[in-house]
Design an enzyme around this catalytic site. Structure first.
Site, PDB file in Angstrom:
ATOM      1  N   ARG A  99     -66.912   4.512  29.305  1.00 56.17           N
ATOM      2  CA  ARG A  99     -68.359   4.611  29.543  1.00 56.17           C
ATOM      3  C   ARG A  99     -68.996   4.304  27.972  1.00 56.17           C
ATOM      4  O   ARG A  99     -69.905   3.869  27.790  1.00 56.17           O
ATOM      5  CB  ARG A  99     -68.527   5.553  30.115  1.00 56.17           C
ATOM      6  CG  ARG A  99     -68.248   5.802  31.682  1.00 56.17           C
ATOM      7  CD  ARG A  99     -68.661   7.298  32.216  1.00 56.17           C
ATOM      8  NE  ARG A  99     -68.211   7.221  33.737  1.00 56.17           N
ATOM      9  CZ  ARG A  99     -67.385   8.279  34.063  1.00 56.17           C
ATOM     10  NH1 ARG A  99     -66.619   9.339  33.101  1.00 56.17           N
ATOM     11  NH2 ARG A  99     -67.002   8.267  35.225  1.00 56.17           N
TER      12      ARG A  99
ATOM     13  N   ALA B 280     -73.650  -1.976  48.151  1.00 54.42           N
ATOM     14  CA  ALA B 280     -73.575  -2.760  46.729  1.00 54.42           C
ATOM     15  C   ALA B 280     -73.576  -3.975  47.002  1.00 54.42           C
ATOM     16  O   ALA B 280     -74.315  -4.888  46.345  1.00 54.42           O
ATOM     17  CB  ALA B 280     -72.390  -2.165  46.045  1.00 54.42           C
TER      18      ALA B 280
ATOM     19  N   ASP C  80     -68.074  -0.667  39.421  1.00 51.24           N
ATOM     20  CA  ASP C  80     -66.783   0.317  39.194  1.00 51.24           C
ATOM     21  C   ASP C  80     -66.527   0.960  40.590  1.00 51.24           C
ATOM     22  O   ASP C  80     -67.132   2.101  40.884  1.00 51.24           O
ATOM     23  CB  ASP C  80     -67.088   1.367  38.129  1.00 51.24           C
ATOM     24  CG  ASP C  80     -65.909   2.333  38.062  1.00 51.24           C
ATOM     25  OD1 ASP C  80     -64.939   1.735  38.185  1.00 51.24           O
ATOM     26  OD2 ASP C  80     -65.973   3.339  37.817  1.00 51.24           O
TER      27      ASP C  80
ATOM     28  N   CYS D  13     -59.851   0.684  40.493  1.00 55.79           N
ATOM     29  CA  CYS D  13     -58.835   1.834  40.519  1.00 55.79           C
ATOM     30  C   CYS D  13     -57.827   1.709  41.768  1.00 55.79           C
ATOM     31  O   CYS D  13     -57.257   2.703  41.961  1.00 55.79           O
ATOM     32  CB  CYS D  13     -59.698   3.129  40.715  1.00 55.79           C
ATOM     33  SG  CYS D  13     -60.406   3.346  42.283  1.00 55.79           S
TER      34      CYS D  13
END
Length: 397
Positions: A214, A281, A301, A341
């Site tokens: 970040r 999204a 993300d 992730c």
């Protein structure tokens, strides 16, 4: 459990090479599953021996789990109790004090910190724990006692609602073990204030693993329009806004998550430049492309697209589509940040799909940053899958 009354579990002949080379795990098909072994209560500390009776390690055992043995110690004399755990906590905290300049970080990251199956996130004097295995579940009181001895917390919350716990044959866990848990917990990251929901938020409430990423990505925000998809509680979005972005659009499908992000924007006096949108999204990416919107910095993300091996193919296609749509929103010489992730997706696979998606959008550019999780999420050298986080930043022509 002492050395004297600790059960013994033996490996099958010819199956110990990987463990002897440093792996902290032994799989169920590598264990001689005798009736006595199968009868050992899940999570019990055992002595692991080779087929020739050579001692290999001390660890927790669950005959009903794919990962049947998880190593805690190499010394046969070791007793895994509150003092043992407190020593691990102290060692981990010493490292975090070097890595992080505030008391907000991941304190214990499982095997890499010598406590397999245990995750502990620190929010100053509040500690959020994930007990993901039968072994850590049996050690619950010892873990609480060790935290009390080392940190004297005001509050300890146990949040374990993951698939990993289900695979161990355990029910979800959500309880406050000490103190009173506030509805929202205030935290500080890179000088910015955020709010985490440790009661109902994702995992333990906040994702400390992206701290360094970040900060890096925020350096591209000044004077730019920024879009942050899958913003959750506003981590990337607020870094961009505080980093002097002209405008920040933060997108998430969860109203509760957006409420946290909005509260953080107000706390940091940047609410006037932030817009929060509740949307899927992919649907919004499609619409923004159709509307020919452009941003100087686009961040995606998402949650894991491949949560297990059978989802890898679909997950890779999802990352490619995400990269393709997001690349269409980036202005010339702007920046695109893409994260994953999914520990089932390798860094090479993620890079290949992202670059393919960017190319399919008709864009060229260069990779300027490639990283994983911060140092407070260490990786066990013999468990490469624990290096789950991947972050790529491109500048596009």
């Amino acid at each position: 459990m002492t050395k004297a009354n600790r059960p013994v579990v033996r490996m099958k002949q010819g199956c110990s090479k990987r463990f002897k080379q440093g792996s902290p795990w032994v799989f169920s098909n590598e264990i001689d599953m005798t009736p006595d072994a199968k009868a050992i209560p899940a999570g019990t500390m055992v002595c692991l021996k080779d087929s020739n009776d050579t001692f290999l390690g001390v660890g927790s055992f669950n005959a009903h789990s794919l990962i049947a043995f998880r190593k805690f110690a190499s010394d046969i004399e070791t007793v895994v109790d509150a003092k043992f755990i407190a020593k691990k906590l102290r060692k981990a905290a010493d490292l975090r004090r070097v890595l992080v300049n505030s008391p907000f970080y991941r304190l214990i990251h499982g095997e890499a910190d010598g406590l397999p199956g245990l995750i502990i996130d620190r929010y100053d004097d509040i500690f959020a724990c994930q007990l993901n295995t039968a072994g850590t579940d049996l050690l619950k009181q010892e873990i609480l006692d060790a935290l009390e001895a080392e940190f004297q917390p005001s509050c300890i919350v146990l949040r374990s609602e993951t698939q990993a716990r289900a695979l161990e044959g355990l029910d979800p866990l959500n309880e406050t073990a000490k103190g009173v848990l506030p509805d929202l917990v205030k935290l500080r990251e890179n000088g910015i204030y955020f709010f985490a929901d440790l009661k109902e938020g994702q995992k333990t409430g906040w994702f400390f693993d992206q701290r360094e990423n970040r900060a890096f990505i925020a350096r591209f925000a000044p004077a730019k329009r920024v879009a942050d998809f899958y913003t959750y509680a506003g981590g990337f979005a607020l870094h961009a806004a505080v980093g002097r972005a002209k405008e920040v659009i933060a997108v998430d499908r969860s109203e509760a998550s957006l409420a946290l992000a909005k509260k953080s924007a107000q706390e940091n006096n940047v609410a006037d430049k932030c817009k929060f949108i509740k949307a899927d999204a992919f649907e919004l990416l499609e619409k923004m492309n159709a509307d020919k919107e452009k941003f100087g910095l686009v961040i995606c993300d998402p949650p894991a697209f491949a949560k297990n091996r059978k989802d890898i193919g679909a997950g890779l296609r999802g990352y490619r589509k995400m990269a393709k749509l997001a690349a269409g929103l980036v202005e010339k010489e702007g920046f695109l940040a893409l994260g994953s992730c999914s520990h089932h997706v390798t860094p090479d696979e993620f890079f290949a799909e992202c670059t393919r998606g960017i190319f399919e959008r008709g864009r060229t550019g260069r990779l300027i940053y490639q990283a994983g999780a911060g140092g407070d999420h260490p990786v066990h050298p013999q468990l490469p899958q624990s290096a789950y986080l991947k972050m790529l930043v491109f500048q596009l022509d």
